[in-house]
Design an enzyme around this catalytic site. Structure first.
Site, PDB file in Angstrom:
ATOM      1  N   LYS A  80       0.932  -1.117   0.170  1.00 50.44           N
ATOM      2  CA  LYS A  80       0.158  -0.029   0.053  1.00 50.44           C
ATOM      3  C   LYS A  80       0.937   1.315   0.087  1.00 50.44           C
ATOM      4  O   LYS A  80       1.786   1.247   0.772  1.00 50.44           O
ATOM      5  CB  LYS A  80      -0.824   0.128   1.243  1.00 50.44           C
ATOM      6  CG  LYS A  80      -1.876   0.954   1.319  1.00 50.44           C
ATOM      7  CD  LYS A  80      -3.044   0.678   2.691  1.00 50.44           C
ATOM      8  CE  LYS A  80      -3.946   1.778   2.547  1.00 50.44           C
ATOM      9  NZ  LYS A  80      -5.065   1.506   3.615  1.00 50.44           N
ATOM     10  N   SER A  94      -9.371   1.039   2.513  1.00 49.99           N
ATOM     11  CA  SER A  94      -8.682   2.002   1.501  1.00 49.99           C
ATOM     12  C   SER A  94      -7.318   1.104   1.220  1.00 49.99           C
ATOM     13  O   SER A  94      -6.573   1.731   0.402  1.00 49.99           O
ATOM     14  CB  SER A  94      -7.996   3.321   2.213  1.00 49.99           C
ATOM     15  OG  SER A  94      -7.306   2.688   3.336  1.00 49.99           O
ATOM     16  N   SER A 136     -10.206  -0.947   6.882  1.00 53.74           N
ATOM     17  CA  SER A 136      -9.434  -0.813   5.454  1.00 53.74           C
ATOM     18  C   SER A 136      -8.766  -1.927   5.007  1.00 53.74           C
ATOM     19  O   SER A 136      -8.424  -1.889   3.674  1.00 53.74           O
ATOM     20  CB  SER A 136      -8.475   0.585   5.521  1.00 53.74           C
ATOM     21  OG  SER A 136      -9.150   1.867   5.489  1.00 53.74           O
TER      22      SER A 136
END
Length: 382
Positions: free
Chosen positions: A34, A111, A135
């Site tokens: 990420k 996310s 997330s």
């Protein structure tokens, strides 16, 4: 093949972006990182081009990235995130929305959206992400993956762009329980908490989900021998969580965003605008409420494991995404407030769409919870 910019911000072809630095239980595995984690030689974008342009090239890896490399994994690339990880839809106003390979036409969930899509599409084996308000668990449920939010603080957050430090955790997603556990062997400390193995389930929590999700999760709970309990979330929990999360997000990013609000997409900008308006007294009241709620949640759970839906719905279509957010956060905030480990186990609805059953365990029981989740899911595999 050209990398999809909605999934990958940096992905060399042929790769990897970073080769392993050692050998171990993750030999041959690839990681989609990420774009909140420092990777040596790269800038960290945090989903925002202005932040990317202003940040320095990292001189060293984030702690979690370094541990995975030492265990034999390679970094395939830096995968997209929503801006500053402050959303759950997966949409990024600058780079687009990663597709959902397991539910085409529906959102990917955020996310940790880019890394999740990378795993679901077979472009990486491991998604290294973060979970503050859901997330990791949300994209895991929407894309039919395994995902874990560890006990708060269990995995070092060094080298990570934070959002709300009281809730931020380093988590990961995979396409199998076995690989999820192997990553845990690398990243998690030895268990310090006790887990009895007794599963419990609450109708009040199941009823927060849409019928098709409720039925799939209830079936898993029933097959696993979960005992019914009377457990309804207090109406004040989510408001306290969201207020404290927002206040901390502004404390972390407000100085920079004060001159950069117009660089944010509309949804994330709206959240930061509300965060900016929170006064010190309201933030402290929310913090006190979270501390009290954390004690109550841990007391209710004891050494048992709570089964609940990972999300309130299957992956929504884009026009339905924001409407599903609040209902899902009523579920995800329980582990967040409690600072507890939570594993999302993939289940399938009668309509054939992916969903998630979440197992929430006592603090410090992460390794035992991973083993129990694998055991609970065995009937699904057969």
């Amino acid at each position: 093949m050209t990398s999809d910019l909605s999934v990958w911000r940096v992905r060399p072809e042929p790769g990897p972006l970073v080769a392993p630095t050692g050998s171990g239980v993750l030999d041959g595995e690839t990681v989609a990182v990420k774009d909140l984690f420092a990777v040596a030689g790269q800038r960290t974008g945090a989903g925002n081009p202005a932040w990317l342009a202003a940040t320095d090239v990292a001189e060293s890896h984030a702690v979690a990235v370094a541990l995975l490399l030492e265990a034999g994994a390679s970094v395939a690339g830096l995968a997209q995130t929503e801006e500053f990880a402050y959303s759950l839809t997966g949409a990024n106003a600058h780079y687009g929305t990663p597709p959902n390979p397991r539910a085409p036409g529906r959102i990917s969930g955020g996310s940790t959206s880019g890394p999740a899509t990378a795993v679901a599409s077979g472009q990486a084996g491991i998604a290294l992400g973060t979970d503050t308000g859901g997330s990791v668990r949300v994209p895991a449920a929407y894309q039919g993956l395994w995902g874990i939010r560890p006990t708060h603080g269990a995995v070092p957050a060094g080298g990570l762009v934070p959002l709300a430090p009281s809730f931020d955790t380093v988590g990961w997603l995979t396409d199998s329980a076995e690989l999820l556990r192997r990553v845990g062997d690398v990243l998690l400390p030895p268990d310090a908490g006790v887990l009895s193995g007794q599963l419990v389930v609450s109708d009040a929590l199941l009823d927060l989900a849409a019928p098709e999700v409720r039925d799939a999760v209830e079936q898993l709970a029933r097959d696993a021998g979960a005992e019914p309990v009377d457990w309804a979330p207090e109406p004040t929990w989510l408001a306290a969580f969201q207020t404290l999360q927002a206040a901390e997000a502004w404390t972390v990013h407000g100085a920079w965003l004060g001159e950069q609000m117009d660089t944010l997409g509309p949804a994330v900008r709206g959240r930061f605008e509300r965060a900016r308006a929170i006064g010190a007294a309201d933030a402290e009241a929310a913090r006190a409420a979270v501390v009290q709620a954390r004690a109550e949640i841990r007391d209710r759970l004891g050494v048992r494991v709570l089964v609940l839906p990972s999300t309130a719905t299957v992956a929504p279509r884009p026009e339905e995404a924001e409407a599903a957010r609040e209902a899902t956060m009523l579920l995800t905030c329980i582990a967040g407030i409690g600072g507890l480990p939570a594993v999302s186990v993939p289940v399938t609805t009668t309509g054939g769409l992916p969903a998630g059953a979440c197992l929430v365990g006592p603090a410090g029981s992460d390794r035992a919870l991973l083993a129990l989740a694998r055991q609970v899911a065995e009937p699904l595999a057969t």
